[in-house]
Design a protein around this motif. Structure first.
Motif, PDB file in Angstrom:
ATOM      1  N   MET A   8       0.801  -1.211   0.000  1.00  0.00           N
ATOM      2  CA  MET A   8       0.000   0.000   0.000  1.00  0.00           C
ATOM      3  C   MET A   8       0.841   1.271   0.000  1.00  0.00           C
ATOM      4  SD  MET A   8      -2.998  -1.102   2.592  1.00  0.00           S
ATOM      5  CE  MET A   8      -4.120   0.174   2.134  1.00  0.00           C
ATOM      6  N   GLY A   9       2.109   1.195   0.273  1.00  0.00           N
ATOM      7  CA  GLY A   9       2.935   2.386   0.426  1.00  0.00           C
ATOM      8  C   GLY A   9       2.991   3.255  -0.808  1.00  0.00           C
ATOM      9  N   GLY A  10       3.277   2.691  -1.987  1.00  0.00           N
ATOM     10  CA  GLY A  10       3.446   3.477  -3.201  1.00  0.00           C
ATOM     11  C   GLY A  10       2.189   4.212  -3.616  1.00  0.00           C
ATOM     12  N   GLY A  11       1.051   3.543  -3.568  1.00  0.00           N
ATOM     13  CA  GLY A  11      -0.200   4.157  -3.985  1.00  0.00           C
ATOM     14  C   GLY A  11      -0.614   5.301  -3.099  1.00  0.00           C
ATOM     15  N   PHE A  12      -0.457   5.117  -1.791  1.00  0.00           N
ATOM     16  CA  PHE A  12      -0.827   6.184  -0.865  1.00  0.00           C
ATOM     17  C   PHE A  12       0.126   7.366  -0.969  1.00  0.00           C
ATOM     18  CE2 PHE A  12      -3.332   3.005   1.662  1.00  0.00           C
ATOM     19  CZ  PHE A  12      -4.539   3.643   1.502  1.00  0.00           C
ATOM     20  N   THR A  17       0.562  13.025  -2.568  1.00  0.00           N
ATOM     21  CA  THR A  17       1.365  14.008  -3.290  1.00  0.00           C
ATOM     22  C   THR A  17       0.569  14.620  -4.443  1.00  0.00           C
ATOM     23  OG1 THR A  17       3.347  12.751  -2.768  1.00  0.00           O
ATOM     24  CG2 THR A  17       3.525  14.368  -4.525  1.00  0.00           C
ATOM     25  N   ALA A  18      -0.076  13.774  -5.246  1.00  0.00           N
ATOM     26  CA  ALA A  18      -0.732  14.240  -6.469  1.00  0.00           C
ATOM     27  C   ALA A  18      -2.034  14.993  -6.201  1.00  0.00           C
ATOM     28  CB  ALA A  18      -1.003  13.061  -7.396  1.00  0.00           C
ATOM     29  N   VAL A  19      -2.854  14.510  -5.290  1.00  0.00           N
ATOM     30  CA  VAL A  19      -4.159  15.135  -5.067  1.00  0.00           C
ATOM     31  C   VAL A  19      -4.015  16.581  -4.574  1.00  0.00           C
ATOM     32  CG1 VAL A  19      -6.276  15.024  -3.702  1.00  0.00           C
ATOM     33  CG2 VAL A  19      -5.392  12.964  -4.789  1.00  0.00           C
ATOM     34  N   PRO A  20      -3.171  16.875  -3.596  1.00  0.00           N
ATOM     35  CA  PRO A  20      -3.018  18.289  -3.213  1.00  0.00           C
ATOM     36  C   PRO A  20      -2.465  19.149  -4.356  1.00  0.00           C
ATOM     37  CG  PRO A  20      -2.169  16.879  -1.478  1.00  0.00           C
ATOM     38  CD  PRO A  20      -2.473  15.999  -2.653  1.00  0.00           C
ATOM     39  N   LEU A  21      -1.588  18.583  -5.164  1.00  0.00           N
ATOM     40  CA  LEU A  21      -1.076  19.345  -6.305  1.00  0.00           C
ATOM     41  C   LEU A  21      -2.186  19.628  -7.319  1.00  0.00           C
ATOM     42  CD1 LEU A  21       2.396  17.657  -6.934  1.00  0.00           C
ATOM     43  CD2 LEU A  21       1.939  19.942  -6.038  1.00  0.00           C
ATOM     44  N   ILE A  23      -5.442  19.775  -6.718  1.00  0.00           N
ATOM     45  CA  ILE A  23      -6.362  20.746  -6.109  1.00  0.00           C
ATOM     46  C   ILE A  23      -5.761  22.152  -6.180  1.00  0.00           C
ATOM     47  CG2 ILE A  23      -7.413  21.480  -3.917  1.00  0.00           C
ATOM     48  CD1 ILE A  23      -7.789  18.466  -3.308  1.00  0.00           C
ATOM     49  N   GLY A  24      -4.489  22.259  -5.892  1.00  0.00           N
ATOM     50  CA  GLY A  24      -3.810  23.554  -5.980  1.00  0.00           C
ATOM     51  C   GLY A  24      -3.802  24.099  -7.398  1.00  0.00           C
ATOM     52  N   LEU A  25      -3.568  23.223  -8.374  1.00  0.00           N
ATOM     53  CA  LEU A  25      -3.564  23.642  -9.768  1.00  0.00           C
ATOM     54  C   LEU A  25      -4.936  24.148 -10.197  1.00  0.00           C
ATOM     55  CD1 LEU A  25      -2.016  23.837 -12.445  1.00  0.00           C
ATOM     56  CD2 LEU A  25      -2.737  21.495 -12.912  1.00  0.00           C
ATOM     57  N   VAL A  26      -5.997  23.436  -9.825  1.00  0.00           N
ATOM     58  CA  VAL A  26      -7.356  23.874 -10.151  1.00  0.00           C
ATOM     59  C   VAL A  26      -7.641  25.222  -9.491  1.00  0.00           C
ATOM     60  CG1 VAL A  26      -9.807  23.353  -9.783  1.00  0.00           C
ATOM     61  CG2 VAL A  26      -8.256  21.562 -10.587  1.00  0.00           C
ATOM     62  N   PHE A  27      -7.225  25.406  -8.261  1.00  0.00           N
ATOM     63  CA  PHE A  27      -7.430  26.678  -7.558  1.00  0.00           C
ATOM     64  C   PHE A  27      -6.714  27.817  -8.282  1.00  0.00           C
ATOM     65  CE2 PHE A  27      -6.081  29.808  -4.364  1.00  0.00           C
ATOM     66  CZ  PHE A  27      -7.325  30.218  -3.920  1.00  0.00           C
ATOM     67  N   VAL A  28      -5.466  27.584  -8.691  1.00  0.00           N
ATOM     68  CA  VAL A  28      -4.697  28.621  -9.394  1.00  0.00           C
ATOM     69  C   VAL A  28      -5.365  28.970 -10.718  1.00  0.00           C
ATOM     70  CG1 VAL A  28      -2.499  29.062 -10.576  1.00  0.00           C
ATOM     71  CG2 VAL A  28      -2.501  28.114  -8.269  1.00  0.00           C
ATOM     72  N   ILE A  29      -5.836  27.971 -11.456  1.00  0.00           N
ATOM     73  CA  ILE A  29      -6.513  28.226 -12.735  1.00  0.00           C
ATOM     74  C   ILE A  29      -7.783  29.042 -12.504  1.00  0.00           C
ATOM     75  CG2 ILE A  29      -7.786  27.101 -14.615  1.00  0.00           C
ATOM     76  CD1 ILE A  29      -5.641  24.866 -14.469  1.00  0.00           C
ATOM     77  N   MET A  30      -8.532  28.730 -11.461  1.00  0.00           N
ATOM     78  CA  MET A  30      -9.746  29.491 -11.161  1.00  0.00           C
ATOM     79  C   MET A  30      -9.417  30.939 -10.811  1.00  0.00           C
ATOM     80  SD  MET A  30     -12.023  26.637  -9.109  1.00  0.00           S
ATOM     81  CE  MET A  30     -12.868  27.890  -8.208  1.00  0.00           C
ATOM     82  N   VAL A  31      -8.385  31.159 -10.014  1.00  0.00           N
ATOM     83  CA  VAL A  31      -7.991  32.520  -9.639  1.00  0.00           C
ATOM     84  C   VAL A  31      -7.545  33.302 -10.874  1.00  0.00           C
ATOM     85  CG1 VAL A  31      -6.273  33.852  -8.358  1.00  0.00           C
ATOM     86  CG2 VAL A  31      -7.466  31.971  -7.242  1.00  0.00           C
ATOM     87  N   ILE A  32      -6.770  32.670 -11.752  1.00  0.00           N
ATOM     88  CA  ILE A  32      -6.332  33.332 -12.982  1.00  0.00           C
ATOM     89  C   ILE A  32      -7.540  33.700 -13.839  1.00  0.00           C
ATOM     90  CG2 ILE A  32      -5.117  32.951 -15.173  1.00  0.00           C
ATOM     91  CD1 ILE A  32      -3.011  31.376 -13.528  1.00  0.00           C
ATOM     92  N   GLY A  33      -8.534  32.809 -13.939  1.00  0.00           N
ATOM     93  CA  GLY A  33      -9.746  33.098 -14.700  1.00  0.00           C
ATOM     94  C   GLY A  33     -10.511  34.276 -14.135  1.00  0.00           C
ATOM     95  N   ILE A  34     -10.631  34.330 -12.817  1.00  0.00           N
ATOM     96  CA  ILE A  34     -11.331  35.445 -12.168  1.00  0.00           C
ATOM     97  C   ILE A  34     -10.591  36.760 -12.416  1.00  0.00           C
ATOM     98  CG2 ILE A  34     -11.943  36.434  -9.916  1.00  0.00           C
ATOM     99  CD1 ILE A  34     -12.569  33.511  -9.042  1.00  0.00           C
TER     100      ILE A  34
END
Length: 140
Positions: A8-12, A17-21, A23-34
């Motif tokens: 289970m170590g590799g998947g977790f 690592t990937a999910v917060p990145l 989410i952060g990327l989507v947030f940055v794209i939304m802020v840039i759009g606004i």
């Protein structure tokens, strides 16, 4: 104590690592759009209002559909849909060039393709239209 084990170590690690990145990327794209929309609105609002004799060359609509997911009373995700319709009017000027404007004053239903008259434009917006050729300076 539960350590996740070797299977289970590799998947977790990837998920943490990937999910917060993502989410952060989507947030940055939304802020840039606004920011882009705010700057574009401010630019059009500050633009001088100009009046030109024109012919309505074309009209078009664009429907944008949005899907939102909400939790219902049972805790299930249920989608809801909304849509927005945007109206555009293409004007042909006396020198032959054309430009498409966003209809911000609900003129779309009162103008037909081929109409001639004076159009007041402000940045990328059409803000007024009056049919006919009245005077040298225009009525708007």
């Amino acid at each position: 104590m539960f350590d996740g084990g070797p299977s289970m170590g590799g998947g977790f690690d990837f998920m943490f690592t990937a999910v917060p990145l993502l989410i952060g990327l989507v947030f940055v794209i939304m802020v840039i759009g606004i920011i882009f929309n705010t700057v574009n609105y401010a630019r059009n609002a500050r633009s001088p209002r100009e009046t030109h004799f024109v012919r309505v060359a074309a009209k078009r609509t664009e429907v944008r559909t949005h899907t939102h997911h909400h939790h219902d009373d049972d805790g299930h995700m249920t989608p809801s849909h909304s849509s927005s319709t945007y109206y555009y009017i293409t004007l042909e000027f006396e020198d032959g060039h054309r430009k498409e404007y966003t209809d911000v004053k609900k003129l779309y239903g009162m103008i037909a393709e081929g109409d001639e008259g004076y159009a007041a434009v402000q940045g990328d917006w059409i803000v007024a239209f009056e049919r006919g050729r009245a005077s040298v300076n225009g009525p708007l």
